[in-house]
Structures are given as structure tokens and as C-alpha cells.
Design a protein around this motif. Sequence first.
Motif, PDB file in Angstrom:
ATOM      1  N   ALA A   1       0.780  -1.045   0.007  1.00 15.22           N
ATOM      2  CA  ALA A   1       0.032   0.151  -0.116  1.00 15.22           C
ATOM      3  C   ALA A   1       0.833   1.136  -0.081  1.00 15.22           C
ATOM      4  N   GLU A   2       2.106   1.198   0.293  1.00 14.46           N
ATOM      5  CA  GLU A   2       3.039   2.450   0.555  1.00 14.46           C
ATOM      6  C   GLU A   2       3.768   2.470  -0.946  1.00 14.46           C
ATOM      7  N   ASP A   3       3.287   1.730  -1.800  1.00 18.15           N
ATOM      8  CA  ASP A   3       4.105   1.879  -3.363  1.00 18.15           C
ATOM      9  C   ASP A   3       3.849   3.224  -3.733  1.00 18.15           C
ATOM     10  N   TRP A   4       2.799   3.891  -3.648  1.00 14.82           N
ATOM     11  CA  TRP A   4       2.482   4.936  -4.005  1.00 14.82           C
ATOM     12  C   TRP A   4       3.338   6.116  -3.969  1.00 14.82           C
ATOM     13  N   ARG A   5       4.022   6.046  -2.653  1.00 17.61           N
ATOM     14  CA  ARG A   5       5.187   6.921  -2.195  1.00 17.61           C
ATOM     15  C   ARG A   5       6.154   7.066  -3.242  1.00 17.61           C
ATOM     16  N   GLY A   6       6.797   6.005  -3.562  1.00 19.28           N
ATOM     17  CA  GLY A   6       7.922   5.876  -4.479  1.00 19.28           C
ATOM     18  C   GLY A   6       7.417   6.380  -5.758  1.00 19.28           C
ATOM     19  N   GLU A   7       6.027   5.958  -6.380  1.00 24.00           N
ATOM     20  CA  GLU A   7       5.584   6.594  -7.630  1.00 24.00           C
ATOM     21  C   GLU A   7       5.592   7.983  -7.419  1.00 24.00           C
ATOM     22  N   MET A   8       4.853   8.676  -6.643  1.00 27.39           N
ATOM     23  CA  MET A   8       5.045   9.948  -6.422  1.00 27.39           C
ATOM     24  C   MET A   8       6.455  10.577  -6.314  1.00 27.39           C
ATOM     25  N   LYS A   9       7.449  10.260  -5.535  1.00 31.71           N
ATOM     26  CA  LYS A   9       8.788  10.726  -5.582  1.00 31.71           C
ATOM     27  C   LYS A   9       9.113  10.800  -7.138  1.00 31.71           C
ATOM     28  N   LEU A  10       9.132   9.566  -7.650  1.00 36.72           N
ATOM     29  CA  LEU A  10       9.424   9.497  -9.060  1.00 36.72           C
ATOM     30  C   LEU A  10       8.963  10.539  -9.968  1.00 36.72           C
ATOM     31  N   CYS A  11       7.759  10.855  -9.915  1.00 35.40           N
ATOM     32  CA  CYS A  11       6.910  11.718 -10.879  1.00 35.40           C
ATOM     33  C   CYS A  11       7.760  13.117 -10.313  1.00 35.40           C
ATOM     34  N   PHE A  12       7.675  13.544  -9.248  1.00 38.60           N
ATOM     35  CA  PHE A  12       8.186  14.949  -8.842  1.00 38.60           C
ATOM     36  C   PHE A  12       9.729  15.102  -9.517  1.00 38.60           C
ATOM     37  N   SER A  13      10.506  14.056  -9.605  1.00 43.54           N
ATOM     38  CA  SER A  13      11.753  13.862  -9.981  1.00 43.54           C
ATOM     39  C   SER A  13      11.771  13.918 -11.578  1.00 43.54           C
ATOM     40  N   LEU A  14      10.764  13.328 -12.099  1.00 46.95           N
ATOM     41  CA  LEU A  14      10.793  13.479 -13.515  1.00 46.95           C
ATOM     42  C   LEU A  14      10.360  14.735 -13.911  1.00 46.95           C
ATOM     43  N   ALA A  15       9.396  15.379 -13.160  1.00 43.07           N
ATOM     44  CA  ALA A  15       8.852  16.748 -13.555  1.00 43.07           C
ATOM     45  C   ALA A  15      10.075  17.813 -13.523  1.00 43.07           C
ATOM     46  N   LYS A  16      11.024  17.715 -12.655  1.00 40.06           N
ATOM     47  CA  LYS A  16      12.093  18.460 -12.701  1.00 40.06           C
ATOM     48  C   LYS A  16      12.979  18.321 -13.799  1.00 40.06           C
ATOM     49  N   GLU A  17      13.115  17.024 -13.952  1.00 40.37           N
ATOM     50  CA  GLU A  17      14.278  16.543 -15.137  1.00 40.37           C
ATOM     51  C   GLU A  17      13.670  17.365 -16.422  1.00 40.37           C
ATOM     52  N   HIS A  18      12.195  17.015 -16.623  1.00 41.85           N
ATOM     53  CA  HIS A  18      11.589  17.583 -17.928  1.00 41.85           C
ATOM     54  C   HIS A  18      11.911  19.122 -17.997  1.00 41.85           C
ATOM     55  N   GLU A  19      11.538  19.599 -16.758  1.00 48.90           N
ATOM     56  CA  GLU A  19      11.618  21.060 -16.803  1.00 48.90           C
ATOM     57  C   GLU A  19      12.957  21.627 -17.179  1.00 48.90           C
ATOM     58  N   ASP A  20      13.945  20.896 -16.734  1.00 48.82           N
ATOM     59  CA  ASP A  20      15.580  21.471 -16.771  1.00 48.82           C
ATOM     60  C   ASP A  20      15.589  21.194 -18.396  1.00 48.82           C
ATOM     61  N   LEU A  21      14.934  20.385 -18.855  1.00 41.44           N
ATOM     62  CA  LEU A  21      15.112  19.997 -20.507  1.00 41.44           C
ATOM     63  C   LEU A  21      14.403  20.824 -21.298  1.00 41.44           C
ATOM     64  N   GLY A  22      13.423  21.873 -20.772  1.00 45.25           N
ATOM     65  CA  GLY A  22      12.535  22.450 -21.569  1.00 45.25           C
ATOM     66  C   GLY A  22      11.207  21.598 -21.855  1.00 45.25           C
ATOM     67  N   ASN A  23      11.093  20.440 -21.569  1.00 46.26           N
ATOM     68  CA  ASN A  23      10.018  19.719 -22.020  1.00 46.26           C
ATOM     69  C   ASN A  23       8.682  19.862 -21.063  1.00 46.26           C
ATOM     70  N   TYR A  24       8.094  21.292 -21.223  1.00 49.51           N
ATOM     71  CA  TYR A  24       7.386  21.925 -20.453  1.00 49.51           C
ATOM     72  C   TYR A  24       6.015  20.872 -20.106  1.00 49.51           C
ATOM     73  N   GLU A  25       5.551  20.400 -21.448  1.00 44.81           N
ATOM     74  CA  GLU A  25       4.247  19.415 -21.316  1.00 44.81           C
ATOM     75  C   GLU A  25       4.342  18.122 -20.471  1.00 44.81           C
ATOM     76  N   ASP A  26       5.678  17.573 -20.743  1.00 45.43           N
ATOM     77  CA  ASP A  26       5.720  16.407 -19.932  1.00 45.43           C
ATOM     78  C   ASP A  26       6.218  16.503 -18.597  1.00 45.43           C
ATOM     79  N   SER A  27       6.832  17.613 -18.340  1.00 46.83           N
ATOM     80  CA  SER A  27       7.275  18.228 -17.106  1.00 46.83           C
ATOM     81  C   SER A  27       5.858  18.384 -16.103  1.00 46.83           C
ATOM     82  N   PHE A  28       4.651  18.954 -16.651  1.00 43.95           N
ATOM     83  CA  PHE A  28       3.653  19.457 -15.933  1.00 43.95           C
ATOM     84  C   PHE A  28       2.698  18.102 -15.927  1.00 43.95           C
ATOM     85  N   ARG A  29       2.868  17.208 -16.666  1.00 43.07           N
ATOM     86  CA  ARG A  29       2.071  15.750 -16.670  1.00 43.07           C
ATOM     87  C   ARG A  29       2.575  15.105 -15.479  1.00 43.07           C
ATOM     88  N   PHE A  30       3.937  14.981 -15.244  1.00 43.36           N
ATOM     89  CA  PHE A  30       4.497  14.135 -14.126  1.00 43.36           C
ATOM     90  C   PHE A  30       4.126  14.966 -12.763  1.00 43.36           C
TER      91      PHE A  30
END
Length: 320
Positions: A1-30
Motif C-alpha cells: 500500500a506504500e508503493d504510491w510514495r515511490g511513484e510520487m517521488k519518481l513523478c516529482f523527480s521526472l517533472a524536474k528533469e523534464h523542466e530542466d530540459l525544457g519539455n514543459y508539457e511532459d514536466s507538468f504531466r508528471f
Amino acid sequence: AEDWRGEMKLCFSLAKEHEDLGNYEDSFRFLKRGADLRRSHMSYKVETDIQTVEDIVRTYSAPVFNNIRSGSSDKPVVFIVGLPRTGTTLVDRVISSHGQVFSAGELNNFALEMSGLARRDSGGKLTRTALIERTIDLDFEELGQRYLASVKAMVDDDRCFTDKLPLNFLYCGLIHKALPKAKIIHVQRGAMDSCYAMYKRLFADAYPMSYHLLDLGRYFVAYQKLMAHWYKLMPGIIRSVSYEDLVRHQEPASRRLIADCDLPWDKACLSFDKNPAAATTASASQVRHPVYNSSIGKWRNYQRQLQPLQALFTAAGIDY
């Protein structure tokens, strides 16, 4: 049941990665996916916080406020208030780079001492509204002394110290009554940048309003209302500093800030990035660098996704 925390952290990390790369659509989606996940595991209701602001404004009317007897301490304290991610850490670093100032970090002591005193004579549990109503009858002299006693072990005896818990904005009037010589510095930042910066930050345990855009927007409106109330009750007491002004015009804004703290100018305040003190907030890495303005207007990369916020601010008459 705690798996969601890992997914959540991954989403926030991917959002930052995509923002740094200028992929704003993907960044906001994550980002939205991560924030929605976090929000779905909380029981937070923004209405409770809005009600708290309404209760404070109603309880601390001008006649009531002006009738409260102030404390007498002349200990120099600088409270830095505002919302998280609006530049409070930057302002703290600038002020505490001064030779006569010590940074005590984010202290919850004022709120704890205040609610402790209010509950002491009530003999039981108080609702939030009842607690606020009780605070007007506090002995503000005692509140000021208890606050100072509670921080004694953390601060340097001889110097002025800063307390930069952003949410102390809730208590500006009480702080002024308990510690009339304290300086209150209010850090302001554009509404859209403030909300976007909070939305994209995964906080440890604080700021539950930050995982839903409309919660954030409504909280921001309430915060603005309360600050306007404090300014009106205490003209000239709260000093404002604009985050944008500080990063665009570093020296004149820093000089004003130090003057607002009743301190002589110290040029060390311009090289706050050399300040060796520890920073424990989400901005810890940023304050190791000189001033930069790349965070200003970042929300514009997401105008379409942030449309609900713009609509809310327009309706509330807030210039975003």
C-alpha cells in the motif's frame, strides 16, 4: 500500500528533469500526477485554513487590537514571514550575513507558546476558533518572555536573531503585542510564481495546500487578506520586501532590508552565498549561489495548465 510514495517521488523527480530540459508539457504531466497522488492520500481541507483566517480577522478587530496591552521586552528579534518558496530563505541569508545577526532558522516556538498559554486556563480541548478567540485575553508580556526563554538555548545571547518560519504570518499582530521591538519582515513574490513554486515542491510534512492548484489559489487569497488586515492594524510595523526586487536590484533592496531591521549597513550582506551557516530548507542549495533571477516568471511556461489559478486570482482581484 506504500508503493504510491515511490511513484510520487519518481513523478516529482521526472517533472524536474523534464523542466530542466525544457519539455514543459511532459514536466507538468508528471508533476500533476505526483501531486494528485500525494493529495489523494491526505484528509486536508483548505476550508479549515480559510476559516482560520476569517476567525483571526474577526477576532482581532481594530478596537480589540488597540486595547491589548503590549509586552515590554526589547530583545532584538527579526521575524521573516510569508509563504514557503517565496524567498524567505534568501532574505534570512542576507540579514544573517550581517555581523550583528544570528539565524535561528525556522522556529515553531511562537505558535507553541501562544497555544500553550491559551490552553493553560481552558481546562480542556479547544476548537481552533475558540483557541483564536482566547488569544486576545493572553498576557502578552508573559507570551513574549516565554517565547524568548524557549529559544534561549538556540540563539546567541548578545546578537539580534532571525526567526524565519514563513507561517508566522498568521500571528503578526500577536508577535507585535508580545515583542513590540521585534521587526517583522514580510517577503512577497508574484502570485503565480509563488503558487507554481509551491506546487512543484514535494514538502516533507508541511504545507498540505500545495498539492492541488485550487487549494493553493484559495489559500493564497486568504493569506493576502490576512496580511492586508495586519498592515491596516499596524501601519508602519510590517516591512515588505519583494523577492523580485531583491534579485533584480540586489544592493539597494538589501540596504533597505538592513535599514528596516534598524541595523547599520554591512557589505557582507551582499555575499550571503559565503555565509557558512547551515540552511535546512528546500532552498539549501540555492543560497550557496549568488543571486539569480531565473525563477522569475517560470510559471509562464505553463500558462495553459495554470489557467484555473489565473481565473481564481482574476475573480479575487489579485494582480498575478
